[in-house]
Design an enzyme around this catalytic site. Sequence first.
Site, PDB file in Angstrom:
ATOM      1  N   SER A 288       0.839  -1.198   0.000  1.00 54.16           N
ATOM      2  CA  SER A 288       0.000   0.000   0.000  1.00 54.16           C
ATOM      3  C   SER A 288       0.879   1.255   0.000  1.00 54.16           C
ATOM      4  CB  SER A 288      -0.956  -0.038   1.197  1.00 54.16           C
ATOM      5  OG  SER A 288      -1.913   0.992   1.112  1.00 54.16           O
ATOM      6  N   ASP A 392      -9.702  -3.431  -6.260  1.00 51.98           N
ATOM      7  CA  ASP A 392      -8.939  -2.307  -5.709  1.00 51.98           C
ATOM      8  C   ASP A 392      -8.992  -1.154  -6.707  1.00 51.98           C
ATOM      9  OD1 ASP A 392      -7.222  -0.579  -4.454  1.00 51.98           O
ATOM     10  OD2 ASP A 392      -5.431  -1.821  -4.694  1.00 51.98           O
ATOM     11  N   HIS A 422      -7.936  -4.536  -1.733  1.00 56.81           N
ATOM     12  CA  HIS A 422      -6.711  -3.847  -1.339  1.00 56.81           C
ATOM     13  C   HIS A 422      -6.186  -4.427  -0.022  1.00 56.81           C
ATOM     14  CE1 HIS A 422      -3.956  -0.422  -1.530  1.00 56.81           C
ATOM     15  NE2 HIS A 422      -4.134  -0.270  -0.225  1.00 56.81           N
TER      16      HIS A 422
END
Length: 460
Positions: A288, A392, A422
């Site tokens: 991320s 995502d 995600h």
Amino acid sequence: MPSVAVKLYSVLFKLILKRRLQNRIQNPDLNDEMSTSFGVTSRPEETIAAANPSFTDGVATKDIHIDPSSCLSIRIFLPDTCLASPDLDAARVREKRSELEFRSIPSNSGNGIPRRSSYGSIETYNVAATASNRRSSYSNGFSTDDLSVNSENGAYRGYSPFNNRRRKLPLMVQFHGGGFVAGSCDSAANDFFCRRIAKVCDVIVVAVGYRLAPENRYPAAFEDGVKVMHWLAKQANLAECGKSLGKKLDSRKSDVQGHIADAFGASLVEPWLATHGDPSRCVLLGASCGANIADYVARKSVESGTLLDPVKVVAQVLMYPFFIGNTPTHSEIKLSNSYFFDKAMSILAWRLFLPEDEFNLDHPAANPLIPNRGGPPLKRMPPTLTVVAEHDWMRDRAIAYAQDLKKVNIDAPVLDYKDCVHEFATLDMLLRTPEAQACAEDIAIWVKKYISLRGHEFSY
């Protein structure tokens, strides 16, 4: 589609996270009071996993505070395969690896592990571990003589590399996720993920506890990543100096690692890294927002050139990067209200991370596709593996960045995982899913092309 449990957990997750982000934005005075150059690396609501310097589950861990002027710290994950003799035959290495992979496979995974579609040259492997030849972690080439478990007065019961058999392992520098405002290198979820990666990739993982926003805004977290690389280079050079001086520690054991001491007699060399780390085979991995940091560190490492010697970044892994931009992509429009981290909450996180006078979704830290981004040309970047998820909203920009790298002949495959969200491989609730395990194995397959010693490329 994700399961009902994942959907319900996502709703609760977003409600809690949105409230926390809004509270920080609406109370700037509180942020100013807490803003110091020292900073924070974790939040009170974070579940922390204690460090354990012994190989109780195949990986020993140690926390180190590496910067006296800030809270920057690291957690080292050392797999017990480092205890093997350097000339251990390849068959025994394979046997050890299969056992470690079996231990890390979730009990509900079944025999088949779901795979993913790939946009790159990486091949699809059907890995099926078995329970054969289970044994103690320290047998078959792994001796208890390497473990300092009977120290005097019980001061330290962890691993000390006294034995002369020293197997060198590659380094993997890992940056956790959390939107720059949450997460930590010693959280229970990150500890579990790094242990898994250390086992399946057979590497020493160095998880970075960088400073969080809004106490320390951009570029604090990015600079912390670069500081860790320079610290690793300094450690490697100090270890070489210790060898050249031929100094020995006072100990009942012989063949002890030479070291450099400060004015108080304390060793300046981290013994685990000095004994088992190979800085010439260094991989960056970010999840991320950690992927944004990893990409920045990779660019700075290329710019540094020989200043980072002997540290060499040979590859990087970007797991669902936290990329965004002013011009929305197709996925940003279609999936803007997706699971866990929707687009609205991500913009709140960027508002907390970027300085107020610099807030722009086309900031170089946020959008890799803007022209004149700065840094080295893309053709000098290291090989880059990108991991994306079907559900995502950030996926399109990550894929476009990988395609830009391919255009300049960089090895940049994209692994696209179906029915995933995600942070599907690093979020606490999803860590034990078959998809998370499969992702770790796929990363290991690709990474070993660049970290395996010649003649042992297929020893996993």
